[in-house]
Design a protein around this motif. Structure first.
Motif, PDB file in Angstrom:
ATOM      1  N   VAL A 209       0.874  -1.177   0.000  1.00 29.33           N
ATOM      2  CA  VAL A 209       0.000   0.000   0.000  1.00 29.33           C
ATOM      3  C   VAL A 209       0.906   1.221   0.000  1.00 29.33           C
ATOM      4  O   VAL A 209       1.653   1.446   0.966  1.00 29.33           O
ATOM      5  CB  VAL A 209      -0.933   0.033   1.228  1.00 29.33           C
ATOM      6  N   PHE A 210       0.858   2.003  -1.079  1.00 27.27           N
ATOM      7  CA  PHE A 210       1.695   3.197  -1.195  1.00 27.27           C
ATOM      8  C   PHE A 210       0.882   4.439  -0.823  1.00 27.27           C
ATOM      9  O   PHE A 210      -0.246   4.615  -1.290  1.00 27.27           O
ATOM     10  CB  PHE A 210       2.235   3.353  -2.617  1.00 27.27           C
ATOM     11  N   LEU A 211       1.461   5.263   0.033  1.00 21.29           N
ATOM     12  CA  LEU A 211       0.895   6.577   0.321  1.00 21.29           C
ATOM     13  C   LEU A 211       1.609   7.586  -0.566  1.00 21.29           C
ATOM     14  O   LEU A 211       2.813   7.818  -0.426  1.00 21.29           O
ATOM     15  CB  LEU A 211       1.073   6.939   1.796  1.00 21.29           C
ATOM     16  N   LEU A 212       0.855   8.179  -1.498  1.00 21.60           N
ATOM     17  CA  LEU A 212       1.399   9.126  -2.467  1.00 21.60           C
ATOM     18  C   LEU A 212       0.746  10.486  -2.261  1.00 21.60           C
ATOM     19  O   LEU A 212      -0.460  10.580  -2.019  1.00 21.60           O
ATOM     20  CB  LEU A 212       1.137   8.628  -3.892  1.00 21.60           C
ATOM     21  N   VAL A 213       1.553  11.545  -2.360  1.00 23.42           N
ATOM     22  CA  VAL A 213       1.040  12.904  -2.192  1.00 23.42           C
ATOM     23  C   VAL A 213       1.619  13.799  -3.283  1.00 23.42           C
ATOM     24  O   VAL A 213       2.627  13.476  -3.905  1.00 23.42           O
ATOM     25  CB  VAL A 213       1.378  13.460  -0.794  1.00 23.42           C
TER      26      VAL A 213
END
Length: 352
Positions: A209-213
């Protein structure tokens, strides 16, 4: 194109291709995106439209994901005679907008990159993008030991038979090149994962699960998802001081929070779903993403909504939910789950 399938005061469901539907939504209208796109080469969700051929034929592209992605080759050097996929029984042309049946890994990665560009447009500047991806192995050996093509056929780039393909990180690094900031690479550990028959490697028990901003300043408040502290320190430890030695503690220990940061390894069991959808993630996963990454009264989007698990989590947390999917029956499953969610204990997150 009117893609609206359902709408009420807390939910909006759209029927159609993720890219086409997202293009119709207003810019900076979403606070949080939580999604799990179809895995490359895993399954065919049956969304193809067939043109020509025998209308009474039960069309098929083949019995395996490898056959369904491949195109027949003829002529000198094995060049493709037809650029489109055809029914292997009657020759009808397949027109399919689903993700996961691309001819090469690069095509899949770039298609997700195009979707991420629309997501970037839809997200507010402080918005967060949580991307769940599963890896897979290169199987269906054709005798050469190199069956999964990475790029175009002339590039000779392949993943050899039985090799882990590394798709989650291929996608994440491609999105990084497109300007996304990879803030976290979270390991979703599945304690009750499906038994793996492999005897020459260890069983796979996790997904990424990647947290991208989009920018360094964004909305994530971990205080909403803290885990209980393992144990309380005794009184004599709370007042302990390190004395006058260098680099030792000079003040009493006092916990500054109600719990501890859950870290980047999330142990969450999968949950059964009696309906037809093949691969829903447990509500615990989107619940944590939304609780931490979406402001109160914010809006949540899942462009590959499937059975609507992200929508269930959004409803529990009081956020407005928008879901997009190619299949009408998956939206119907989601609506039934949303209608039953107030009384169905199975749909309540363990973290709540």
């Amino acid at each position: 194109m009117n893609s609206l399938h359902y709408r009420d005061e807390s939910t909006e469901l759209h029927l159609g291709d993720a890219l086409e539907v997202m293009a119709t939504l207003p810019t900076a209208s979403v606070d949080c995106v939580v999604t799990s796109p179809p895995q490359w080469g895993l399954r065919d969700y049956g969304t193809a439209e067939w043109v020509g051929g025998n209308p009474r034929c039960r069309h098929t592209l083949g019995t395996t994901p490898h056959q369904r992605r491949s195109v027949k080759k003829t002529g000198i050097g094995g060049h493709r005679a037809r650029a489109e996929k055809h029914c292997r029984r009657c020759g009808s042309i397949s027109r399919d907008k689903q993700y996961g049946l691309e001819l090469t890994i690069d095509e899949y990665v770039h298609k997700l990159g195009e979707a991420s560009a629309e997501i970037a447009r839809l997200l507010t500047p402080e918005g967060t993008f949580w991307l769940n991806l599963r890896d897979g192995y290169s199987y269906h050996n054709n005798g050469t030991g190199s069956t999964r093509r990475i790029g175009p056929e002339e590039s000779d780039q392949v993943v050899r038979h039985k090799s882990l393909m590394g798709i989650p990180w291929r996608v994440a690094l491609h999105l990084q090149k497109r300007g996304w900031i990879i803030r976290n690479a979270i390991v979703w550990h599945k304690p009750n994962s499906i038994p793996d028959p492999a005897a020459d490697r260890f069983s796979s028990r996790y997904e990424m699960v990647f947290l991208l901003v989009k920018q360094p300043d964004y909305h994530v408040d971990v205080s909403h998802v803290l885990e209980p502290l393992s144990q309380e320190r005794p009184a004599h430890r709370k007042s302990h001081r390190g004395g006058n030695k260098p680099y030792t503690i000079k003040s009493p220990w006092r916990p500054l929070a109600r719990g501890k940061n859950p870290g980047d390894v999330w142990s969450m069991s999968t949950r059964p779903l009696p309906d037809a959808h093949c691969a829903p993630f447990p509500i615990d996963l989107p619940w944590r993403c939304i609780a931490a990454g979406c402001p109160e009264n914010g809006r949540v989007l899942d462009p590959f909504s499937g059975a609507g698990t992200t929508g269930l989590a959004a409803r529990h947390l009081g956020r407005f939910y928008q879901g997009i999917d190619l299949r009408r029956d998956y939206h119907d499953i989601a609506l039934r789950r949303l209608a039953d969610s107030q009384s169905a204990d199975i749909d309540r997150p363990e973290a709540a």
